[in-house]
Design an enzyme around this catalytic site. Structure first.
Site, mmCIF file in Angstrom:
data_model
loop_
_atom_site.group_PDB
_atom_site.id
_atom_site.type_symbol
_atom_site.label_atom_id
_atom_site.label_comp_id
_atom_site.label_asym_id
_atom_site.label_seq_id
_atom_site.Cartn_x
_atom_site.Cartn_y
_atom_site.Cartn_z
ATOM 1 N N VAL A 116 0.839 -1.210 0.000
ATOM 2 C CA VAL A 116 0.000 0.000 0.000
ATOM 3 C C VAL A 116 0.871 1.256 0.000
ATOM 4 O O VAL A 116 0.368 2.356 0.193
ATOM 5 C CB VAL A 116 -0.920 -0.001 1.251
ATOM 6 C CG1 VAL A 116 -1.848 -1.209 1.229
ATOM 7 C CG2 VAL A 116 -0.106 0.061 2.551
ATOM 8 N N HIS A 132 -4.519 -4.429 -2.302
ATOM 9 C CA HIS A 132 -4.825 -4.078 -0.904
ATOM 10 C C HIS A 132 -4.917 -2.573 -0.708
ATOM 11 O O HIS A 132 -4.877 -2.066 0.415
ATOM 12 C CB HIS A 132 -3.779 -4.687 0.041
ATOM 13 C CG HIS A 132 -3.790 -6.175 0.042
ATOM 14 N ND1 HIS A 132 -2.720 -6.936 0.451
ATOM 15 C CD2 HIS A 132 -4.742 -7.061 -0.346
ATOM 16 C CE1 HIS A 132 -3.022 -8.226 0.317
ATOM 17 N NE2 HIS A 132 -4.229 -8.330 -0.161
ATOM 18 N N CYS A 161 -19.312 10.165 0.993
ATOM 19 C CA CYS A 161 -18.978 10.241 -0.436
ATOM 20 C C CYS A 161 -19.832 11.310 -1.115
ATOM 21 O O CYS A 161 -21.065 11.255 -1.032
ATOM 22 C CB CYS A 161 -19.238 8.896 -1.099
ATOM 23 S SG CYS A 161 -19.056 8.948 -2.896
HETATM 24 N N1 APR Z 1 14.049 -9.713 -0.828
HETATM 25 C C1 APR Z 1 13.255 -10.779 -1.153
HETATM 26 N N2 APR Z 1 12.292 -11.301 -0.340
HETATM 27 C C2 APR Z 1 12.202 -10.751 0.890
HETATM 28 C C3 APR Z 1 13.032 -9.679 1.321
HETATM 29 C C4 APR Z 1 13.996 -9.164 0.394
HETATM 30 N N3 APR Z 1 14.792 -8.153 0.704
HETATM 31 N N4 APR Z 1 12.688 -9.371 2.613
HETATM 32 C C5 APR Z 1 11.676 -10.225 2.961
HETATM 33 N N5 APR Z 1 11.372 -11.039 1.926
HETATM 34 C C6 APR Z 1 10.297 -12.027 1.838
HETATM 35 C C7 APR Z 1 10.083 -12.896 3.075
HETATM 36 O O1 APR Z 1 10.841 -14.088 2.949
HETATM 37 C C8 APR Z 1 8.586 -13.200 3.015
HETATM 38 O O2 APR Z 1 8.334 -14.371 2.236
HETATM 39 O O3 APR Z 1 9.099 -11.275 1.713
HETATM 40 C C9 APR Z 1 8.003 -11.989 2.282
HETATM 41 C C10 APR Z 1 7.203 -11.002 3.139
HETATM 42 O O4 APR Z 1 6.059 -11.689 3.592
HETATM 43 P P1 APR Z 1 4.938 -10.935 4.453
HETATM 44 O O5 APR Z 1 5.567 -10.137 5.497
HETATM 45 O O6 APR Z 1 3.954 -11.987 4.831
HETATM 46 O O7 APR Z 1 4.307 -9.893 3.412
HETATM 47 P P2 APR Z 1 3.219 -10.142 2.256
HETATM 48 O O8 APR Z 1 3.367 -11.480 1.645
HETATM 49 O O9 APR Z 1 3.270 -8.977 1.377
HETATM 50 O O10 APR Z 1 1.838 -10.095 3.116
HETATM 51 C C11 APR Z 1 0.632 -10.166 2.391
HETATM 52 O O11 APR Z 1 -0.616 -9.652 4.366
HETATM 53 O O12 APR Z 1 -0.734 -8.544 6.288
HETATM 54 C C12 APR Z 1 -1.237 -8.570 5.043
HETATM 55 O O13 APR Z 1 -2.076 -6.741 3.816
HETATM 56 C C13 APR Z 1 -0.875 -7.291 4.290
HETATM 57 O O14 APR Z 1 -0.335 -7.098 1.941
HETATM 58 C C14 APR Z 1 -0.033 -7.792 3.124
HETATM 59 C C15 APR Z 1 -0.406 -9.260 3.021
#
Ligand code: APR
Length: 262
Positions: A116, A132, A161
């Site tokens: 976001v 999202h 709105c």
């Molecule tokens: N490069 C590559 N991968 C990375 C790096 C990096 N520098 N840093 C972290 N990661 C990977 C981690 O291994 C993990 O698999 O990014 C992923 C982050 O996962 P989450 O924190 O779960 O984030 P995300 O998958 O975007 O979450 C999905 O969950 O909480 C809700 O709305 C929120 O959009 C979000 C959704």
């Protein structure tokens, strides 16, 4: 660079060049190198403060003003203000710019992002679907009209709105809130068109976004994973680039340009 990684960069670049409709599914891992904490895993926001309840949206609908006031009160919460501080001063990193360049080359047709933070647009990407939402915007929960935050005088309760009179809230999708229909339909359309999906920095645990790579694979398409760690999708990936995206994405774009003689 390890042989394994340079081999993965070579394979990923060739598969992307040979594909006709490449899309990306992006998560918090892409913005980690811009200083924004991820949600899960070590140091993740939810790891530290716990995942929000799935009733968040129902609570908002039940008492919009009370919820709005509570949000303002929570602003002082150190973990939330740290996260908000990090997201407010964040700049795109090499990974964001690599995706924008791949779009500019006409290779990446659409970026479906779960982030976001608005950083794709700041990096120059245009073909972006924010599944999202976007923290710099407000959205009507009735007609899905959107505005930039500064277009509204925000007061003690959620605005109404001007188009349809429904409630206006942050464009970011809350836990338990349905993804806006127009956004979800666009995602499904792009997934249906795609013969190759690159999955960037997501734990692939939140649906419906996490279903998109499986759908592309089930339809005979390719899936390439860019993630520092193993995820539930790693076992079905055609190629895995197991390193930070700020390194892997620019390397793949550089190799693609060499392969295409650009
Ligand atoms: N490069 C590559 N991968 C990375 C790096 C990096 N520098 N840093 C972290 N990661 C990977 C981690 O291994 C993990 O698999 O990014 C992923 C982050 O996962 P989450 O924190 O779960 O984030 P995300 O998958 O975007 O979450 C999905 O969950 O909480 C809700 O709305 C929120 O959009 C979000 C959704």
């Amino acid at each position: 660079m390890s042989d394994e990684l340079s081999q993965a960069i070579e394979s990923a670049s060739r598969l992307i060049v040979e594909s006709t409709y490449v899309i990306a599914l992006v998560g918090a891992g892409l913005s980690a190198e811009s200083g924004i904490p991820t949600f899960r895993g070590p140091g993740g926001l939810w790891t530290r403060i716990g995942e929000p309840s799935m009733n968040g949206y129902q609570e908002f609908l039940a008492d919009p003003s009370g919820w709005w006031k509570q949000q303002q009160d929570q602003q002082a919460d150190p973990d939330r203000s740290h996260f908000r501080g990090a997201i407010e001063k964040a700049e795109p990193n090499a990974g964001h710019y690599a995706l924008a360049e791949l779009e500019n080359l006409g290779i990446l047709k659409r970026t479906i992002t779960q982030n976001v933070d608005n950083l794709h647009y700041v990096a120059g990407s245009m073909q972006v679907t924010e599944i999202h939402g976007n923290r710099t915007k407000l959205r009507c929960i009735g007609c899905e009209a959107r505005w930039h935050r500064h277009e509204f005088e925000l007061g003690e309760s959620p605005p109404e709105c001007p188009e349809c009179g429904s409630l206006v809230k942050s464009d970011t999708v809350m836990f338990g809130e349905p993804i806006p229909r127009s956004v979800l339909n666009r995602c499904f359309d792009e997934v249906d068109l795609s013969d190759c999906i690159i999955v960037v920095g997501t734990s692939a645990t939140v649906y419906p976004a996490a279903s998109f790579p499986q759908t592309v694979k089930e339809r005979g398409g390719l899936m390439i994973e860019f993630n520092s760690n193993e995820t539930p999708l790693s076992s079905i990936a055609d190629v895995v680039l197991r390193c930070p995206t700020g390194e892997s994405l620019p390397s793949v774009v550089k190799r693609i340009k060499e392969v295409k003689g650009l």
